[in-house]
Design a protein around this motif. Sequence first.
Motif, PDB file in Angstrom:
ATOM      1  N   HIS A   8      41.416  46.379  28.481  1.00  0.00           N
ATOM      2  CA  HIS A   8      42.776  46.728  28.905  1.00  0.00           C
ATOM      3  C   HIS A   8      43.560  47.184  27.685  1.00  0.00           C
ATOM      4  O   HIS A   8      43.584  46.505  26.645  1.00  0.00           O
ATOM      5  CB  HIS A   8      43.456  45.516  29.544  1.00  0.00           C
ATOM      6  CG  HIS A   8      44.909  45.747  29.842  1.00  0.00           C
ATOM      7  ND1 HIS A   8      45.347  46.733  30.683  1.00  0.00           N
ATOM      8  CD2 HIS A   8      46.034  45.109  29.388  1.00  0.00           C
ATOM      9  CE1 HIS A   8      46.661  46.711  30.757  1.00  0.00           C
ATOM     10  NE2 HIS A   8      47.105  45.730  29.979  1.00  0.00           N
ATOM     11  N   PHE A   9      44.212  48.342  27.805  1.00  0.00           N
ATOM     12  CA  PHE A   9      44.983  48.927  26.705  1.00  0.00           C
ATOM     13  C   PHE A   9      46.459  48.865  27.091  1.00  0.00           C
ATOM     14  O   PHE A   9      46.964  49.738  27.805  1.00  0.00           O
ATOM     15  CB  PHE A   9      44.539  50.368  26.458  1.00  0.00           C
ATOM     16  CG  PHE A   9      43.065  50.507  26.199  1.00  0.00           C
ATOM     17  CD1 PHE A   9      42.544  50.281  24.940  1.00  0.00           C
ATOM     18  CD2 PHE A   9      42.194  50.839  27.232  1.00  0.00           C
ATOM     19  CE1 PHE A   9      41.178  50.401  24.700  1.00  0.00           C
ATOM     20  CE2 PHE A   9      40.829  50.976  27.002  1.00  0.00           C
ATOM     21  CZ  PHE A   9      40.321  50.743  25.736  1.00  0.00           C
ATOM     22  N   PRO A  10      47.178  47.843  26.636  1.00  0.00           N
ATOM     23  CA  PRO A  10      48.550  47.609  27.122  1.00  0.00           C
ATOM     24  C   PRO A  10      49.568  48.641  26.640  1.00  0.00           C
ATOM     25  O   PRO A  10      50.634  48.770  27.242  1.00  0.00           O
ATOM     26  CB  PRO A  10      48.876  46.215  26.575  1.00  0.00           C
ATOM     27  CG  PRO A  10      48.006  46.073  25.358  1.00  0.00           C
ATOM     28  CD  PRO A  10      46.741  46.804  25.682  1.00  0.00           C
ATOM     29  N   ALA A 150      45.807  39.984  31.731  1.00  0.00           N
ATOM     30  CA  ALA A 150      46.678  38.845  31.430  1.00  0.00           C
ATOM     31  C   ALA A 150      46.889  38.668  29.933  1.00  0.00           C
ATOM     32  O   ALA A 150      47.754  37.902  29.506  1.00  0.00           O
ATOM     33  CB  ALA A 150      46.099  37.567  32.035  1.00  0.00           C
ATOM     34  N   GLY A 151      46.079  39.373  29.134  1.00  0.00           N
ATOM     35  CA  GLY A 151      46.289  39.362  27.686  1.00  0.00           C
ATOM     36  C   GLY A 151      45.530  38.292  26.942  1.00  0.00           C
ATOM     37  O   GLY A 151      45.678  38.177  25.721  1.00  0.00           O
ATOM     38  N   ALA A 152      44.720  37.505  27.612  1.00  0.00           N
ATOM     39  CA  ALA A 152      43.943  36.470  26.933  1.00  0.00           C
ATOM     40  C   ALA A 152      42.518  36.971  26.741  1.00  0.00           C
ATOM     41  O   ALA A 152      41.760  37.112  27.697  1.00  0.00           O
ATOM     42  CB  ALA A 152      43.952  35.196  27.770  1.00  0.00           C
ATOM     43  N   ASP A 153      42.159  37.264  25.495  1.00  0.00           N
ATOM     44  CA  ASP A 153      40.818  37.781  25.215  1.00  0.00           C
ATOM     45  C   ASP A 153      39.781  36.700  25.512  1.00  0.00           C
ATOM     46  O   ASP A 153      39.878  35.570  25.020  1.00  0.00           O
ATOM     47  CB  ASP A 153      40.710  38.228  23.755  1.00  0.00           C
ATOM     48  CG  ASP A 153      41.603  39.419  23.467  1.00  0.00           C
ATOM     49  OD1 ASP A 153      41.881  40.164  24.410  1.00  0.00           O
ATOM     50  OD2 ASP A 153      42.013  39.592  22.311  1.00  0.00           O
ATOM     51  N   ARG A 154      38.799  37.072  26.300  1.00  0.00           N
ATOM     52  CA  ARG A 154      37.788  36.112  26.720  1.00  0.00           C
ATOM     53  C   ARG A 154      36.409  36.650  26.364  1.00  0.00           C
ATOM     54  O   ARG A 154      36.051  37.768  26.745  1.00  0.00           O
ATOM     55  CB  ARG A 154      37.847  35.894  28.232  1.00  0.00           C
ATOM     56  CG  ARG A 154      39.191  35.396  28.731  1.00  0.00           C
ATOM     57  CD  ARG A 154      39.397  33.922  28.443  1.00  0.00           C
ATOM     58  NE  ARG A 154      40.665  33.438  28.983  1.00  0.00           N
ATOM     59  CZ  ARG A 154      41.015  32.161  29.034  1.00  0.00           C
ATOM     60  NH1 ARG A 154      40.179  31.240  28.595  1.00  0.00           N
ATOM     61  NH2 ARG A 154      42.182  31.801  29.526  1.00  0.00           N
ATOM     62  N   GLY A 155      35.629  35.846  25.632  1.00  0.00           N
ATOM     63  CA  GLY A 155      34.254  36.201  25.369  1.00  0.00           C
ATOM     64  C   GLY A 155      33.417  35.970  26.616  1.00  0.00           C
ATOM     65  O   GLY A 155      33.926  35.965  27.735  1.00  0.00           O
TER      66      GLY A 155
END
Length: 468
Positions: A8-10, A150-155
């Motif tokens: 996602h590119f905000p 949502a902006g939370a980077d998740r591996g």
Amino acid sequence: MMLWLYLHFPALLLDTLVRDNAVKTPLVVLSHASGQVCQANTQAREFGIQTGNDLGTASALCHGLQVADYDEQAETARLHQLATLLYQVSADIFPYPPDGLLIKVSPMLKLYGSLDNYWHHLLPVLAAESVDYHFALSPFPEAARQLARAGADRGFLTAETTKEALSALGVHGLGLTPKQVLQLERMGIRQASQLFSLPLDSLGQRFGKPLTAHLRGLTESITAQQTSFRPPEHFHQSLELMHEIANSQTLCFPLQRMLKEMEKFLHVREAVTPSIVVVLTQREQEDKVLEISAAAPESAASRWMSLLQLHLEKLKLDAPVTHLRLDANILLPRQSPTQDLFAGKRGQLTPEELVSLMQAKAGKEGVYSLTLQNDHRPERAFRRQLPFEPCQQTLPTHLPARPAVLHTAPRPLFFRPELLTPPERISGGWWDKSPVQRDYFVARNKRGQLCWVFRTATGEWFEHGLFC
């Protein structure tokens, strides 16, 4: 188990404007639909400007604020550029315009060996483009999309950890419609964990099937039917300038950036292009169109830039430029250069590059080579052609002596020259109503020069060329 990555590119449009216009001052992107700030750079945020502020609030916080209008089409075009670059790392890419890319990772793990190795190939491409992004990896594509947004980077997430991560979001972070979010909040449901604890059948009866279908989709391992991305066959890029440019030489900076994008585009395809078209949109004036050709197909931005600069030096603008477009409509496969092991070190310019520079300065018609024509008359035995164009006529194996310099028109002689060879008769031209009948000789003039002379049927003598 299938694995999906969502990027996602905000602030994709903002990142593009900052990069292309070298912006180092506070800048925001304003949405016309809401009249609010939808993207803001770091300098603007330092003044306390946040997304959601109206223009009046943002201007009050920063008096030197630059404002750009949101352009969904331009942001989508930039998204496709990123997809084109990422295509060299991953084959299955699904764009979610204007600011997201869904990538099927599982098939690529056989190529890269591991997820870490795959990630190390992907990261440099994103870093080189200077874009802000959030990501999530999950077996469920729609879940990966919502977590990244949502902006939370998740591996890497398993099925269980994906559900846990979704439960930690607010209901507004699940991709629901504003109407659905409002209905849930009125019931006191503000967290996703509260929503997931309720029976789906009961939610369907209260809020309708679209809500329950969306919630089920968050934990499905397949994505909706969508066409995967395929890179475009030709290069087209547009750039809206934040400030009008009235000096043609100042255009070099944004055009150089666009040429570098074209170079990356061609590099991925192992291709070159013989020509480019640059369109300059002038304020309230007709567009200026520059058609630039190279003597040999080329891909390097530096070489195209040297040709473009020569055209810009001669260009006179009628009005300031507000918009740029660069097109490469002809793509050819790159040919590996053949190098001679014993040729030694050569100069920096190849013959093709030298001809390209000369054409840029003198015009395409001002640089040419010669080729033979099927005509015995000396003044019509050759014609002009483009450099490096294959010769259409085969050179005879036994050709009589010909001078190195041929006069534009035969020069009359008032005396019989000293003849050194027997005559060579040339007769023809009846087919185009320009007949000649001449006897040619190699002779020596009074200055001791070897020359090519002829005698007409009426006995007149002319000098037609000189041997060097």
